[in-house]
Design a protein around this motif. Structure first.
Motif, PDB file in Angstrom:
ATOM      1  N   LEU A 261       0.824  -1.210   0.000  1.00 29.98           N
ATOM      2  CA  LEU A 261       0.000   0.000   0.000  1.00 29.98           C
ATOM      3  C   LEU A 261       0.858   1.261   0.000  1.00 29.98           C
ATOM      4  N   PRO A 262       0.331   2.384  -0.525  1.00 30.67           N
ATOM      5  CA  PRO A 262       1.061   3.655  -0.460  1.00 30.67           C
ATOM      6  C   PRO A 262       1.340   4.028   0.996  1.00 30.67           C
ATOM      7  N   LYS A 263       2.549   4.462   1.285  1.00 27.24           N
ATOM      8  CA  LYS A 263       2.918   4.790   2.669  1.00 27.24           C
ATOM      9  C   LYS A 263       2.089   5.942   3.226  1.00 27.24           C
ATOM     10  N   SER A 264       1.604   6.807   2.333  1.00 27.14           N
ATOM     11  CA  SER A 264       0.791   7.943   2.784  1.00 27.14           C
ATOM     12  C   SER A 264      -0.570   7.510   3.323  1.00 27.14           C
ATOM     13  N   TRP A 265      -0.937   6.255   3.096  1.00 25.48           N
ATOM     14  CA  TRP A 265      -2.195   5.738   3.608  1.00 25.48           C
ATOM     15  C   TRP A 265      -2.055   5.159   5.014  1.00 25.48           C
ATOM     16  N   LEU A 266      -0.820   5.066   5.514  1.00 23.88           N
ATOM     17  CA  LEU A 266      -0.542   4.333   6.741  1.00 23.88           C
ATOM     18  C   LEU A 266      -0.175   5.257   7.893  1.00 23.88           C
ATOM     19  N   ASP A 267      -0.405   4.780   9.115  1.00 27.50           N
ATOM     20  CA  ASP A 267       0.057   5.517  10.289  1.00 27.50           C
ATOM     21  C   ASP A 267       1.493   5.107  10.593  1.00 27.50           C
ATOM     22  N   SER A 268       2.014   5.554  11.719  1.00 26.80           N
ATOM     23  CA  SER A 268       3.419   5.303  12.045  1.00 26.80           C
ATOM     24  C   SER A 268       3.716   3.830  12.312  1.00 26.80           C
ATOM     25  N   THR A 269       2.674   3.027  12.595  1.00 25.18           N
ATOM     26  CA  THR A 269       2.879   1.605  12.847  1.00 25.18           C
ATOM     27  C   THR A 269       2.743   0.773  11.575  1.00 25.18           C
ATOM     28  N   GLY A 270       2.309   1.412  10.477  1.00 22.58           N
ATOM     29  CA  GLY A 270       2.116   0.676   9.232  1.00 22.58           C
ATOM     30  C   GLY A 270       0.686   0.238   9.007  1.00 22.58           C
ATOM     31  N   ARG A 271      -0.230   0.669   9.870  1.00 16.25           N
ATOM     32  CA  ARG A 271      -1.642   0.324   9.716  1.00 16.25           C
ATOM     33  C   ARG A 271      -2.367   1.377   8.875  1.00 16.25           C
ATOM     34  N   VAL A 272      -3.492   0.988   8.310  1.00 16.69           N
ATOM     35  CA  VAL A 272      -4.233   1.847   7.384  1.00 16.69           C
ATOM     36  C   VAL A 272      -5.131   2.824   8.145  1.00 16.69           C
ATOM     37  N   THR A 273      -5.033   4.095   7.803  1.00 16.72           N
ATOM     38  CA  THR A 273      -5.862   5.115   8.455  1.00 16.72           C
ATOM     39  C   THR A 273      -7.202   5.236   7.740  1.00 16.72           C
ATOM     40  N   THR A 274      -8.222   5.608   8.487  1.00 17.99           N
ATOM     41  CA  THR A 274      -9.566   5.745   7.941  1.00 17.99           C
ATOM     42  C   THR A 274      -9.993   7.204   7.970  1.00 17.99           C
ATOM     43  N   ARG A 275     -10.905   7.576   7.072  1.00 20.21           N
ATOM     44  CA  ARG A 275     -11.372   8.967   7.020  1.00 20.21           C
ATOM     45  C   ARG A 275     -12.656   9.183   7.813  1.00 20.21           C
ATOM     46  N   ASP A 276     -13.251   8.098   8.280  1.00 18.90           N
ATOM     47  CA  ASP A 276     -14.451   8.234   9.105  1.00 18.90           C
ATOM     48  C   ASP A 276     -14.546   7.032  10.037  1.00 18.90           C
ATOM     49  N   ALA A 277     -15.614   6.953  10.784  1.00 19.93           N
ATOM     50  CA  ALA A 277     -15.792   5.872  11.748  1.00 19.93           C
ATOM     51  C   ALA A 277     -16.404   4.633  11.114  1.00 19.93           C
ATOM     52  N   TYR A 278     -16.462   4.628   9.774  1.00 23.83           N
ATOM     53  CA  TYR A 278     -17.141   3.546   9.065  1.00 23.83           C
ATOM     54  C   TYR A 278     -16.195   2.763   8.165  1.00 23.83           C
ATOM     55  N   PHE A 279     -14.885   2.917   8.418  1.00 24.71           N
ATOM     56  CA  PHE A 279     -13.825   2.123   7.784  1.00 24.71           C
ATOM     57  C   PHE A 279     -13.646   2.385   6.290  1.00 24.71           C
ATOM     58  N   ARG A 280     -13.968   3.596   5.870  1.00 26.98           N
ATOM     59  CA  ARG A 280     -13.573   4.045   4.541  1.00 26.98           C
ATOM     60  C   ARG A 280     -12.128   4.526   4.637  1.00 26.98           C
ATOM     61  N   VAL A 281     -11.279   4.091   3.707  1.00 29.31           N
ATOM     62  CA  VAL A 281      -9.865   4.436   3.754  1.00 29.31           C
ATOM     63  C   VAL A 281      -9.678   5.928   3.501  1.00 29.31           C
ATOM     64  N   LYS A 282      -8.783   6.529   4.297  1.00 28.05           N
ATOM     65  CA  LYS A 282      -8.519   7.958   4.175  1.00 28.05           C
ATOM     66  C   LYS A 282      -7.712   8.279   2.923  1.00 28.05           C
ATOM     67  N   GLY A 283      -6.658   7.494   2.684  1.00 28.84           N
ATOM     68  CA  GLY A 283      -5.825   7.721   1.505  1.00 28.84           C
ATOM     69  C   GLY A 283      -5.109   9.056   1.543  1.00 28.84           C
ATOM     70  N   ASP A 284      -4.977   9.692   0.369  1.00 28.40           N
ATOM     71  CA  ASP A 284      -4.360  11.014   0.299  1.00 28.40           C
ATOM     72  C   ASP A 284      -5.014  11.790  -0.839  1.00 28.40           C
ATOM     73  N   SER A 285      -4.650  13.038  -0.976  1.00 31.19           N
ATOM     74  CA  SER A 285      -5.290  13.910  -1.971  1.00 31.19           C
ATOM     75  C   SER A 285      -4.950  13.523  -3.396  1.00 31.19           C
ATOM     76  N   GLN A 286      -3.949  12.675  -3.577  1.00 35.45           N
ATOM     77  CA  GLN A 286      -3.505  12.300  -4.920  1.00 35.45           C
ATOM     78  C   GLN A 286      -4.220  11.063  -5.461  1.00 35.45           C
ATOM     79  N   ALA A 287      -4.939  10.357  -4.623  1.00 39.02           N
ATOM     80  CA  ALA A 287      -5.495   9.074  -5.039  1.00 39.02           C
ATOM     81  C   ALA A 287      -7.009   9.033  -4.879  1.00 39.02           C
ATOM     82  N   ASP A 288      -7.647   8.304  -5.766  1.00 48.89           N
ATOM     83  CA  ASP A 288      -9.079   8.053  -5.679  1.00 48.89           C
ATOM     84  C   ASP A 288      -9.299   6.840  -4.774  1.00 48.89           C
ATOM     85  N   VAL A 289      -9.769   7.092  -3.562  1.00 47.91           N
ATOM     86  CA  VAL A 289      -9.970   5.997  -2.621  1.00 47.91           C
ATOM     87  C   VAL A 289     -11.455   5.695  -2.420  1.00 47.91           C
TER      88      VAL A 289
END
Length: 410
Positions: A261-289
């Motif tokens: 996965l893109p590193k910009s999608w991950l937190d400092s532990t390597g886990r995937v960050t979410t953009r809401d409380a419903y487990f939609r991936v946060k991603g970054d401004s450069q990608a269509d998530v």
């Protein structure tokens, strides 16, 4: 014209298997009614051919009489054959993700690669432990071999050292002392025993360990373990060195499976960050998530428990349903109502389900008739721990998980 909505699920153990069954049995039947001629197809990507009920590993490592391997290793193909061509198993590992082309690159077992296009993507690749006793290591045979090795060694072992003060370490110590009371057990703990539980529950666990004469070294870590003949030399962070007959690494997750996965999608532990409380991936401004969700131990902030994972699956699946129905121009309803027993759906149809796991809940057996536990922070009596998990290590949950019967068919 009929169109096919491609759903790709990365990861084939607890979270991935639950997602397939929950989608097929409870989510897609409702969506199909609103989707017109749209069909849905699921591709599950995993290097493994089998589901591993790792929850029961602490008892299964004792011998096959207590828990046979047939009870905890189950064929994925057998579990999914009920869905026919609507579910495809892809044996491989995700090697890369392209949000621009909405595709996943998969390195196939046996060589070669495959590009999987997705309309919806679920990330459920989880974590991996150092020892294959606790998680699958690409081929379930590695876990079988680790169990068989202990089956052969434990009857003659006089000294056993276990690292890890979480449920795995404590449960393993309890199982070995119950089966082989003359073996000298040492438990090495990086911090404290069962540190996420309440003080009263921890005190009970410490007493169980003390009564079983388990030597507990807290605030100590294993720095190196070297096998020399029939023994293992274990170096500790406190400067000590111990030579034991058996060393068991029970420290849990040591690798987050997010390297593709893109590193910009991950937190400092390597886990995937979410953009809401419903487990939609946060991603970054450069990608269509859009249409990408994450479930299981790989979720940022996860407590790595099955209780939490179960709640994540139903919430993430409802997010998918709401998003798809919205794109189709359909209406979503409020959760609750007459059909509130169906995870993620209310009396008015497809609805967003809130994430509401049972907090501060854990049961930790210590042998077949003892242990500690708490539910919503409240301490559980010994008989509840015994009946809840210690007697059978939740083996009755394997078939419902593999066949999907835990989710009633709509």
């Amino acid at each position: 014209m009929t169109s096919v909505h491609e759903i790709v699920i990365l990861g084939g153990n607890f979270a991935g298997v639950d997602l397939v069954h929950h989608l097929q049995r409870q989510v897609l039947p409702l969506l199909k009614k609103a989707a017109g001629q749209t069909k849905f197809h699921i591709s599950l990507v995993s290097p493994n051919t089998h589901f591993f009920f790792k929850v029961a590993a602490p008892r299964a490592l004792i011998n096959t009489t207590l828990i046979s391997e047939e009870k905890i290793f189950k064929s994925l193909a057998e579990g999914f054959k009920q869905y026919g061509e609507s579910v495809t198993l892809v044996r491989g590992k995700a090697a890369g993700l392209s949000p621009e082309t909405r595709s996943v690159s998969v390195e196939l077992v046996g060589g070669g690669s495959q590009q999987l296009k997705y309309d919806t993507l679920f990330i459920a690749t989880g974590t991996t432990s150092t020892s294959p006793l606790w998680t699958l290591h690409d081929d379930h045979q590695a876990s079988l071999d680790a169990l068989h090795k202990l089956h052969a060694a434990l009857p003659n072992a006089k000294t056993v050292l276990i690292s890890g003060g979480g449920p795995v370490g404590v449960e393993t110590a309890g199982e070995i002392t119950a089966a082989y009371p003359n073996a000298k057990i040492t438990l090495v703990v990086g911090g404290g025993i069962l540190s996420t539980l309440k003080a009263g529950t921890i005190a009970k666990a410490k007493k169980l360990l003390a009564d079983a004469k388990v030597d507990v070294l807290t605030n100590t870590r294993v720095t190196q373990a070297t096998t020399e003949g029939a023994s293992t030399v274990v170096e500790l962070s406190n400067g000590e060195s111990k030579t034991v007959d058996i060393y068991i690494d029970g420290t849990g997750a040591t690798k987050i499976n997010s390297e593709y996965l893109p590193k910009s999608w991950l937190d400092s532990t390597g886990r995937v960050t979410t953009r809401d409380a419903y487990f939609r991936v946060k991603g970054d401004s450069q990608a269509d998530v859009s249409g990408i969700y994450v479930v299981g131990d790989i979720v940022a902030g996860s407590t790595n428990t099955a209780i939490e994972m179960n709640a994540q699956v139903t919430t993430a699946a409802s997010s998918f349903a709401v998003d798809v129905l919205s794109k189709l121009g359909g209406k979503t309803g409020s959760s609750g109502g007459l059909l509130s027993f169906i995870p993620g759906f209310g009396s008015k149809g497809v609805a967003q389900k809130e994430f509401k796991p049972m907090k501060d809940t854990m049961i930790v057996p210590f042998g077949p008739s003892a242990g500690v536990g708490q539910a919503m922070g409240w301490s559980l009596p010994t008989f509840a721990v015994k009946k809840g998990k210690a007697e059978h290590f939740l083996i009755n949950m394997v078939e419902p998980a593999v066949t999907g019967s835990k989710y009633p068919q709509l």
